[in-house]
Write an enzyme that holds these catalytic residues in place. Structure first.
Site, short mmCIF file in Angstrom:
data_model
loop_
_atom_site.label_atom_id
_atom_site.label_comp_id
_atom_site.label_asym_id
_atom_site.label_seq_id
_atom_site.Cartn_x
_atom_site.Cartn_y
_atom_site.Cartn_z
N CYS A 162 0.87 -1.17 0.00
CA CYS A 162 0.00 0.00 0.00
C CYS A 162 0.91 1.23 0.00
CB CYS A 162 -0.98 -0.03 1.17
SG CYS A 162 -0.20 -0.17 2.80
N GLN A 163 0.78 2.10 0.98
CA GLN A 163 1.69 3.24 1.10
C GLN A 163 2.87 2.91 2.01
OE1 GLN A 163 1.50 6.10 -0.57
NE2 GLN A 163 3.17 7.19 0.43
N THR A 164 2.58 2.19 3.12
CA THR A 164 3.64 1.85 4.08
C THR A 164 3.47 0.43 4.63
OG1 THR A 164 2.35 2.81 5.91
CG2 THR A 164 3.96 4.26 4.81
N HIS A 165 2.76 -0.43 3.92
CA HIS A 165 2.44 -1.79 4.37
C HIS A 165 1.71 -1.79 5.70
CE1 HIS A 165 2.28 -6.01 4.10
NE2 HIS A 165 3.22 -6.30 4.97
N HIS A 166 0.78 -0.86 5.82
CA HIS A 166 -0.18 -0.85 6.92
C HIS A 166 -1.48 -1.50 6.44
CE1 HIS A 166 -3.26 1.85 9.27
NE2 HIS A 166 -3.33 0.59 9.65
N ARG A 167 -2.12 -0.86 5.45
CA ARG A 167 -3.35 -1.41 4.89
C ARG A 167 -3.12 -2.77 4.25
NH1 ARG A 167 -4.81 3.77 1.31
NH2 ARG A 167 -2.54 3.94 1.36
N SER A 168 -2.02 -2.91 3.54
CA SER A 168 -1.77 -4.17 2.84
C SER A 168 -1.40 -5.31 3.79
CB SER A 168 -0.66 -4.00 1.79
OG SER A 168 0.52 -3.48 2.35
#
Length: 293
Positions: free
Chosen positions: A235-241
């Protein structure tokens, strides 16, 4: 599901049952101290989400140095021999980031609480307030990257861009994917990446819990993901992903990686290939309908 090897997604009722058993899991809230103090699952430890992330510009969201990570996990009471169930109050991404981190360390007995704090409260399970009482000094977790096969970096993605056996899963919003919502020096997506917004994993009918397995399976099949592929989620910082990572494991995908630097790295580098525009066309119609930049 056994008490020693839980599913990667666990219901509130199942967690409540197991907390009464002979070998209860270690529960960890991933989030802010004030939320934890206002009401948390009894016996739960806490990890500050920011402590699971490390920045090395242009990338943020990277795994912290192992020594730092060992202190963070040890302070939360996590030991290598435990089953860990993580939960949060923000949609499951933070809890999933802890699960992905533990997997990277070779700690596979880890999962998330479906629906997190809201589901636990809604289902009438007990909460306790306040900070934990001071206890004996905790030992650092022996952190070591024992499962590098769940981690991907920018170089790995470059090397596998054109391989049909590797699928890049972009868990950002469609506007970010198309390049309309700019959160880095450049907008757009990695060439060939498939977009499944992380929010689509959750069921709006069930208080933020995940959609039923058959719906999740249909969602990812409709985007062309196959179980024989290696999936790299970002995602943007591998939070959502991180939630996407957990969901794919939940569905039985065995080869899943998380790109920790994610778009904060790829979109801020001047030399990475970027595509703007909508979803890729089906394979028989062409690789991607966007324009390269």
């Amino acid at each position: 599901m056994s008490d020693t090897e839980p599913a990667i997604v666990i219901s509130t009722d199942e967690l409540a049952r197991r907390l009464q058993g002979d070998r209860p899991p270690h529960v960890v809230f991933v989030g802010d101290a004030d939320v934890y103090a206002s009401g948390h699952i009894p016996t739960a430890g806490r990890v500050d989400f920011a402590d699971l992330n490390h920045a090395e510009p242009p990338a943020s969201g990277l795994l912290p140095p192992m020594a730092v990570l060992g202190e963070v996990l040890g302070n939360a009471g996590i030991r290598p021999d435990q089953t860990v169930i993580a939960y949060d109050d923000s949609g499951g991404g933070r809890a999933s980031r802890l699960v992905w981190t533990l997997h990277a360390l070779g700690h596979w007995r880890a999962g998330i609480l479906d629906g997190g704090l809201a589901a636990w409260r809604e289902d009438g399970h007990p909460l306790t307030s306040g900070e934990p009482a001071p206890g004996a000094e905790t030992a650092p977790y022996p952190a070591e990257l024992r499962s590098p096969e769940v981690v991907a970096g920018e170089e790995y993605i470059r090397e596998h861009l054109d391989e049909p056996g590797v699928c890049i899963l972009d868990a950002r919003s469609p506007a970010e994917y198309r390049g309309e919502d700019l959160r880095a020096a450049r907008g757009g997506h990695i060439p060939g990446a498939v977009n499944v917004d992380w929010g689509d994993n959750r069921d709006p009918r069930r208080s933020g819990r995940l959609r039923p397995l058959d719906e999740l399976d249909a969602l990812y099949r409709s985007r062309g993901l196959r179980r024989d592929q290696e999936i790299v989620a970002h995602c943007q910082t591998h939070h959502r992903s991180s939630l996407s990572y957990v969901v794919l494991r939940h569905l039985g995908f065995e080869h899943v990686r998380g790109y920790a630097g994610s778009w904060s790295e790829w979109g801020n580098r001047p030399d990475t290939p970027v595509i703007t525009g909508p979803e890729p066309l089906p394979p028989e119609n062409g690789r991607d309908s966007g324009g390269a930049r």
